[in-house]
Write an enzyme that holds these catalytic residues in place. Structure first.
Site, PDB file in Angstrom:
ATOM      1  N   ASP A  52       0.859  -1.183   0.000  1.00 19.91           N
ATOM      2  CA  ASP A  52       0.000   0.000   0.000  1.00 19.91           C
ATOM      3  C   ASP A  52       0.896   1.235   0.000  1.00 19.91           C
ATOM      4  O   ASP A  52       1.777   1.370   0.856  1.00 19.91           O
ATOM      5  CB  ASP A  52      -0.897   0.028   1.239  1.00 19.91           C
ATOM      6  CG  ASP A  52      -1.986  -1.029   1.201  1.00 19.91           C
ATOM      7  OD1 ASP A  52      -2.299  -1.530   0.109  1.00 19.91           O
ATOM      8  OD2 ASP A  52      -2.530  -1.360   2.276  1.00 19.91           O
ATOM      9  N   ASP A  93     -13.576  -4.141  -2.239  1.00 18.46           N
ATOM     10  CA  ASP A  93     -13.483  -3.985  -0.790  1.00 18.46           C
ATOM     11  C   ASP A  93     -14.817  -4.397  -0.181  1.00 18.46           C
ATOM     12  O   ASP A  93     -15.803  -3.657  -0.249  1.00 18.46           O
ATOM     13  CB  ASP A  93     -13.141  -2.540  -0.427  1.00 18.46           C
ATOM     14  CG  ASP A  93     -11.775  -2.131  -0.966  1.00 18.46           C
ATOM     15  OD1 ASP A  93     -10.910  -3.018  -1.092  1.00 18.46           O
ATOM     16  OD2 ASP A  93     -11.580  -0.941  -1.262  1.00 18.46           O
TER      17      ASP A  93
END
EC number: 4.3.2.10
Length: 257
Positions: free
Chosen positions: A11, A130
């Site tokens: 990330d 997600d």
């Protein structure tokens, strides 16, 4: 039998690799290129880079480090973050990425998936989803703009329906990010992944929950996913990739060693 893939996830926020818990409270864990090089040398099959605030902040993933990563590693890598147009996708691929991943922009405009697939081919179009388990309704829902806690919002989509929609639009692969499990290292959500596997005809990557080598074994053997993505167990040195692959091989899971 196709070998199962081990995929470290990096990330990226403001040019650094970060990691949070359940998509919140991110801390810096290192620099992009050295970490990418390390994981490639340790035996990762592929890498995924998420510029986690790009979509929420209405910008596109920073291309400056993509070419530097491409120069240093010899395994495939995928990039994600705010890609909304054919031109933006073409640029990222031209800088050396093998795949592009779309998440929030696809929720805003699902036809983007079909346009990208028409232009570049299904094989390099990955959809990130997600998924959040809502206990009050006993359902799995898709969230958007999750890279910035203040910008995160609910969508109209149930996870199962969105999985079917993105396949209809032409995606080549799906990464299911299970938000409830993210960063807590309690194991992958086998129940949800198995349910999605039953309706998913493209490669499925599990994301969220890895804490032990047994968690990888279980997600491959019980949910039959094609790849397992993880971050904190690799960033913190809890699991060594070569040792993990040997463990999986010893447990009759086909991997590249």
């Amino acid at each position: 039998m196709l070998a199962k893939r081990i995929v470290p996830c990096l990330d990226v926020k403001e040019g650094k690799v970060v990691k949070g818990v359940q998509f919140r409270n991110h801390e810096i864990v290192g620099d992009i290129v050295p970490l990418a090089k390390r994981y490639a040398e340790e035996g990762a099959d592929e890498l995924v880079f998420y510029d986690i605030t790009a979509s929420a902040h209405d910008r596109v993933i920073d291309k400056s480090w993509i070419s530097r990563v491409a120069e240093k590693i010899d395994i495939p890598f995928c990039v994600a973050g705010g890609i909304r147009t054919i031109e933006q996708a073409r640029e990222k691929l031209a800088f050396g990425a093998d795949k592009i991943s779309i998440n929030s922009p696809a929720l805003t405009d699902p036809s983007l998936i079909a346009r990208l697939q028409d232009e570049f081919g299904r094989q390099c179009i990955v959809i990130g989803i997600d998924s959040y388990y809502d206990a009050s309704s006993d359902s799995y829902r898709v969230k958007q703009f999750t890279g910035d806690e203040a910008a995160t919002k609910d969508t109209q989509w149930y996870t199962q329906d969105w999985v079917e929609e993105v396949q209809k639009q032409g995606c080549g692969e799906i990464v299911l990010n299970v938000m409830n499990q993210d960063g807590v290292r309690q194991g992958y959500d086998i129940k949800q992944l198995s349910m999605i596997r039953s309706i998913c005809d493209v490669p499925l990557i599990a994301s969220g929950g890895a804490g032990t080598m047994a968690h990888f074994r279980d997600v491959f053997s019980r949910a039959n996913v094609d790849a397992a993505l993880a971050a904190s167990v690799f960033h913190k040195g809890i699991i060594d990739i070569q040792e993990l692959k040997q463990y999986l091989k010893d447990n009759q899971i086909a991997v590249r060693v």
